[in-house]
Design an enzyme around this catalytic site. Sequence first.
Site, PDB file in Angstrom:
ATOM      1  N   ARG A 172       0.881  -1.170   0.000  1.00  0.00           N
ATOM      2  CA  ARG A 172       0.000   0.000   0.000  1.00  0.00           C
ATOM      3  C   ARG A 172       0.917   1.218   0.000  1.00  0.00           C
ATOM      4  O   ARG A 172       1.560   1.524   1.019  1.00  0.00           O
ATOM      5  CB  ARG A 172      -0.899  -0.026   1.246  1.00  0.00           C
ATOM      6  N   HIS A 180      -6.928   1.265  -7.030  1.00  0.00           N
ATOM      7  CA  HIS A 180      -7.284   0.545  -5.799  1.00  0.00           C
ATOM      8  C   HIS A 180      -7.996  -0.751  -6.201  1.00  0.00           C
ATOM      9  O   HIS A 180      -9.180  -0.951  -5.894  1.00  0.00           O
ATOM     10  CB  HIS A 180      -8.190   1.423  -4.942  1.00  0.00           C
ATOM     11  N   ASP A 210     -16.685   8.630  -2.683  1.00  0.00           N
ATOM     12  CA  ASP A 210     -15.475   8.433  -1.890  1.00  0.00           C
ATOM     13  C   ASP A 210     -15.101   9.780  -1.283  1.00  0.00           C
ATOM     14  O   ASP A 210     -15.622  10.832  -1.687  1.00  0.00           O
ATOM     15  CB  ASP A 210     -14.348   7.901  -2.795  1.00  0.00           C
ATOM     16  N   CYS A 255     -16.060   3.289  -0.021  1.00  0.00           N
ATOM     17  CA  CYS A 255     -14.994   2.384   0.414  1.00  0.00           C
ATOM     18  C   CYS A 255     -14.465   2.712   1.804  1.00  0.00           C
ATOM     19  O   CYS A 255     -13.683   1.921   2.358  1.00  0.00           O
ATOM     20  CB  CYS A 255     -13.861   2.355  -0.610  1.00  0.00           C
ATOM     21  N   ARG A 264     -13.659  -7.137   1.491  1.00  0.00           N
ATOM     22  CA  ARG A 264     -12.229  -6.976   1.202  1.00  0.00           C
ATOM     23  C   ARG A 264     -11.495  -8.272   1.524  1.00  0.00           C
ATOM     24  O   ARG A 264     -10.622  -8.715   0.767  1.00  0.00           O
ATOM     25  CB  ARG A 264     -11.645  -5.822   2.033  1.00  0.00           C
TER      26      ARG A 264
END
Length: 313
Positions: A105, A132, A228, A268, A296
């Site tokens: 990440r 992402h 988002d 998200c 996820r």
Amino acid sequence: MSAPGIRHFLADDDLTPEEQARVLDLAFELKQAPYDAKPLAGPRTVAMIFDKQTLRTQASFAAGIAELGGYPMLVDGALAGIGVRESVSDVAQVLGRQASVIVWRTFAQTRLEEMARYAGVPVVNALTDEFHPCQLLADLLTVREHKQQLAGLTVAFVGDGASNMGNSWLLAGATAGMHVRIASPEGYLPDAEIVERAAKIAATTGGSATTGTDAIAAVTGADVVVTDTWISMGKEEEAEARAAVFAPYSLTTELFDRAKPDAIAMHCLPAYRGKEIDAEVLDGPQSVVWDEAENRRHAQKAILTFLMEEATS
């Protein structure tokens, strides 16, 4: 350099439409029986590197890796000093000899691509400034659970279309055969190259990819509405200016009512109620954000399993 036959998951279109469907099928199966499959038994180590703040990514990867029989090895990006204390290529060659997969990440997509060139093991994008893709697998799994299909559905993304989520929705949605509409202020639309990539994919799947500045037009009749945060990590100094620019793109109850009556709302997380989304939408009966957060884990277990299978096939 990366060994022949090694597959990576660096961007959403690293998966063909057939492969994406296969991964989502596997994610569904793993969700039904989360402790049965052990492709990482040994335990095999998965290196998890975090250069950015994280909650869902770290928790879901760590839990998922453990459920697959593996060991989640946490690498603190700040302590490692990747690209500062040691080059990305050197770190890649070190970790590639310690771990079976590397999950990173980080900031620039180019760093991730360099890691993949030198690691010699699969590398997974756990978030970059550009994409992402693990989040999108979770989102698509969530949509499929609630709508029983992906192809042919219309998804509207309102907010910062030039973000990693805007880019990933274009690519992953097109790969799934969805009709993706992005609505953003001028200056915040997705890069033309990403839109072109998505359009080429959509031409083969029956989907579509469109962008514009009209949030109402984008949301009207949509099956799925996504937003988002307006302030992505690294852009905190732009918070005040962005709040003014993006205010008309807030996912309010009024805007969400333009979608189909059975539309679902997605985010998200982390979410800022009263800014990019109304609390009544985020916490309302048509919100699926908590399913997204859980998924996820299942989606990432599926992509890890897929990459390991590809590496040994």
